[in-house]
Design an enzyme around this catalytic site. Structure first.
Site, PDB file in Angstrom:
ATOM      1  CG  ASP A  52      -1.704  -1.290   1.393  1.00 30.89           C
ATOM      2  OD1 ASP A  52      -2.050  -1.910   0.368  1.00 30.89           O
ATOM      3  OD2 ASP A  52      -1.941  -1.691   2.546  1.00 30.89           O
ATOM      4  CD  GLU A 227      -8.499  -3.530  -1.276  1.00 30.97           C
ATOM      5  OE1 GLU A 227      -9.169  -3.724  -0.238  1.00 30.97           O
ATOM      6  OE2 GLU A 227      -7.449  -4.169  -1.518  1.00 30.97           O
TER       7      GLU A 227
END
Length: 356
Positions: A52, A227
């Site tokens: 991420d 997401e």
């Protein structure tokens, strides 16, 4: 001694001195060989681990962060390709207990209203407790000053699983965008947006702008996943939302794209158009499985656009720490949409961002 012999000896002496001088570095010489000339290339991944990843440029520096699980740390560097030589500094650690004490995921650093803000995901333990939270720092440098916990940010009337928060600035207003559940029991992940009254408070209820609907968004389902929403604008100011689709536990995690119509209302789902195909997918021959959860940055001189993303180096590694950060330059199509290409092979020399 005749003049010929003297001249010969002088030539020999000068040759010896020259050889001795060449054997030392230019810094005054410890006898070591000089460093090899600097290269204008680098290789992916930038770090061995970095799920991420997020990056933002401020002045002449870039600030980078990624999921660490129990804290938020920032890396500061003037050259993104040299990230491995930057020293991470922890700016916030999760408390021992409470709503934001476990599973600290996907931090993002933003500069809003003359202050720094970190948006991060955390929970109290179980997956369904994950929510988004905000930290604030008034210092000009996010590595100095004091970080204050501003608490949870979200729609109080829909207080469900919420992760991967980011911010869109559009027409001088800020919008918070995140991935969440429709209810306490529907765990398909959708993308929501709300207008902000300040950097830690929502002004409106959430609006749904994307749900998994195509087969490439449903690998690994249930749950089906949208997401990691990230904002991208082209030179004309057109807004794109690049998001991650399918389960991160699959090799087919990939990037999809929403486009906001010109002059559109970000809160109106019908003003967003979803691409019917993904815009960035795996490269199985190049060590890029499940590429996704990206961010964007400009080169040092501002002439190039680059994407930062994570991927696994091998198949079947799922959502763990083997996901590593990679960067590559991208271009723009004639219609103004981004052209990301294919994930570049790991360990392949790539020209550094312009200006580095």
């Amino acid at each position: 001694m005749n003049s010929v012999s003297l001249l010969l000896r002088l030539k020999v002496l000068l040759f010896v001195v020259a050889v001795a001088s060449c054997g030392k570095g230019s810094g005054g010489g410890d006898g070591n060989n000089p460093s090899p000339p600097a290269t204008n290339t680098f290789t992916n991944p930038l770090l061995s681990s970095g799920p991420d990843p997020w990056i933002i440029k401020s002045g002449s520096n870039y600030y980078y962060t990624h999921t660490l699980g129990n804290r938020v740390a920032l890396w500061k560097t003037s050259k993104v390709s040299d990230l491995k030589n930057a020293n991470p500094q922890t700016v916030w650690s999760a408390p021992a207990n409470g709503a934001n004490s476990k599973n600290v995921w996907a931090p993002e650093l933003h500069f809003l209203e003359n202050k720094w803000y970190v948006y991060y995901t955390a929970g109290s333990g179980a997956n369904n407790t994950q929510r988004t939270f905000v930290l604030e720092n008034a210092s000009s440098d996010p590595l100095s000053g004091t970080w204050t916990d501003k608490g949870q940010i979200g729609d109080a009337a829909a207080d469900y699983f919420a992760i991967d928060g980011t911010v869109l600035n559009y027409n001088n207003k800020n919008y918070f965008i995140w991935s969440g559940w429709a209810s306490a029991t529907d765990n398909n992940q959708r993308i929501y947006i709300a207008r902000m009254s300040n950097p830690w408070t929502l002004e409106t209820a959430r609006s749904l702008i994307s749900s998994p609907q195509y087969a490439w968004e449903m690998n690994g389902a249930p749950p089906a996943v949208n997401e990691g929403p990230e904002v991208l604008k082209n030179a004309a100011g057109k807004v794109f939302l690049i998001y991650s689709a399918s389960g991160c536990w699959t090799d087919d995690y990939c990037l999809g794209m929403l486009t906001l119509k010109d002059g559109g209302d970000p809160l109106n789902a019908s003003d967003w158009t979803k691409n019917t195909t993904p815009v960035f997918t795996k490269n199985t021959n190049g060590g890029a499985f499940g590429p996704g959860h990206n961010s964007f940055f400009k080169s040092v001189d501002g002439t190039e656009d680059w994407i930062l993303y994570h991927a696994n180096p091998q198949s079947g590694l799922q959502c763990g720490d083997s996901r590593s950060p990679r960067i590559q330059k991208f271009t723009w199509n004639a219609d103004g949409t981004p052209a990301f290409g294919t994930p570049v092979n790991i360990n392949m020399p790539i020209t550094k961002p312009s200006g580095e």
